[in-house]
Design a protein around this motif. Structure first.
Motif, PDB file in Angstrom:
ATOM      1  N   HIS A  66       0.835  -1.201   0.000  1.00 57.34           N
ATOM      2  CA  HIS A  66       0.000   0.000   0.000  1.00 57.34           C
ATOM      3  C   HIS A  66       0.869   1.250   0.000  1.00 57.34           C
ATOM      4  CE1 HIS A  66       0.783  -0.334   4.346  1.00 57.34           C
ATOM      5  NE2 HIS A  66       0.600   0.975   4.369  1.00 57.34           N
ATOM      6  N   TYR A  72      -2.669  12.404  -3.020  1.00 53.13           N
ATOM      7  CA  TYR A  72      -2.475  12.629  -1.585  1.00 53.13           C
ATOM      8  C   TYR A  72      -1.444  13.716  -1.346  1.00 53.13           C
ATOM      9  CZ  TYR A  72      -1.508  11.902   3.309  1.00 53.13           C
ATOM     10  OH  TYR A  72      -1.357  12.089   4.659  1.00 53.13           O
ATOM     11  N   THR A  79       0.488   6.976   5.987  1.00 45.37           N
ATOM     12  CA  THR A  79      -0.011   6.963   4.612  1.00 45.37           C
ATOM     13  C   THR A  79       1.115   7.257   3.637  1.00 45.37           C
ATOM     14  OG1 THR A  79      -2.199   7.656   5.338  1.00 45.37           O
ATOM     15  CG2 THR A  79      -1.686   7.980   3.021  1.00 45.37           C
ATOM     16  N   GLY A  82       3.626   4.105   3.151  1.00 50.47           N
ATOM     17  CA  GLY A  82       3.233   2.879   2.471  1.00 50.47           C
ATOM     18  C   GLY A  82       3.819   1.683   3.188  1.00 50.47           C
ATOM     19  N   CYS A  87      -4.037  -1.290   2.809  1.00 46.86           N
ATOM     20  CA  CYS A  87      -4.165  -0.053   3.572  1.00 46.86           C
ATOM     21  C   CYS A  87      -4.725  -0.368   4.955  1.00 46.86           C
ATOM     22  CB  CYS A  87      -5.097   0.920   2.859  1.00 46.86           C
ATOM     23  SG  CYS A  87      -4.437   1.508   1.290  1.00 46.86           S
ATOM     24  N   ASP A  92     -10.108   4.445   3.602  1.00 44.91           N
ATOM     25  CA  ASP A  92      -9.265   5.631   3.471  1.00 44.91           C
ATOM     26  C   ASP A  92      -8.992   5.908   1.992  1.00 44.91           C
ATOM     27  OD1 ASP A  92      -7.427   7.653   3.574  1.00 44.91           O
ATOM     28  OD2 ASP A  92      -5.996   6.581   4.853  1.00 44.91           O
ATOM     29  N   CYS A  95      -5.272   6.322   0.635  1.00 46.91           N
ATOM     30  CA  CYS A  95      -4.382   5.170   0.580  1.00 46.91           C
ATOM     31  C   CYS A  95      -4.850   4.206  -0.508  1.00 46.91           C
ATOM     32  CB  CYS A  95      -4.395   4.476   1.944  1.00 46.91           C
ATOM     33  SG  CYS A  95      -3.258   3.086   2.072  1.00 46.91           S
ATOM     34  N   THR A  97      -4.183   0.240  -2.239  1.00 46.78           N
ATOM     35  CA  THR A  97      -3.608  -1.095  -2.103  1.00 46.78           C
ATOM     36  C   THR A  97      -3.368  -1.661  -3.493  1.00 46.78           C
ATOM     37  OG1 THR A  97      -4.761  -1.500  -0.012  1.00 46.78           O
ATOM     38  CG2 THR A  97      -4.036  -3.430  -1.233  1.00 46.78           C
ATOM     39  N   ASN A 104       3.931  -0.664  -5.062  1.00 50.22           N
ATOM     40  CA  ASN A 104       3.606   0.639  -4.478  1.00 50.22           C
ATOM     41  C   ASN A 104       4.654   1.702  -4.781  1.00 50.22           C
ATOM     42  OD1 ASN A 104       5.495  -0.574  -2.748  1.00 50.22           O
ATOM     43  ND2 ASN A 104       4.634   0.378  -0.930  1.00 50.22           N
TER      44      ASN A 104
END
Length: 124
Positions: A66, A72, A79, A82, A87, A92, A95, A97, A104
């Motif tokens: 994640h 963001y 967050t 990661g 997540c 959320d 975040c 996944t 990620n």
């Protein structure tokens, strides 16, 4: 006592290593339904993205990494960082996944690239 090998299943006590420890992937159990199937634990890699991008070793029953969502811009270090697994909070929207090893990494590249391209356009 009975055991189940996470990869193959089976009945009877877990096998032991030479040092008398239980072999990896076998869990001791008791009771009538103790040796029901369990998903095997696998190893995979994800990235920890904050404060610096580093590759980390993860384990789980499925590959999940994640990281922060594309847009963001908050200051929540969990967050931003990661890591392994989905997540922490499934609802959320900050975040994301992903389900592939080291997947990620690209989450933070899109916003950075957008900023760099905007800056380059503005400077012309």
């Amino acid at each position: 006592s009975s055991g189940i090998n996470a990869e193959y299943g089976g009945c009877g006590p877990c096998e032991k290593n030479k040092d008398n420890t239980t072999v990896t992937g076998c869990a001791e159990c008791t009771g009538a339904d103790c040796n029901t199937y369990k998903d095997p634990t696998i190893s995979f890699k994800c990235y920890n993205l904050y404060p610096t991008k580093t590759e980390i070793n993860c384990t789980g029953t499925a590959v999940h990494c994640h990281g922060p969502a594309k847009n963001y811009n908050g200051d929540n270090n969990v967050t931003r960082a990661g890591g392994c697994g989905p997540c922490p909070n499934a609802t959320d929207s900050d975040c994301l996944t992903c389900n592939k090893e080291k997947c990620n990494s690209a989450f933070v590249m899109a916003p950075l690239l957008t900023v760099l391209l905007s800056l380059a356009f503005w400077l012309q």
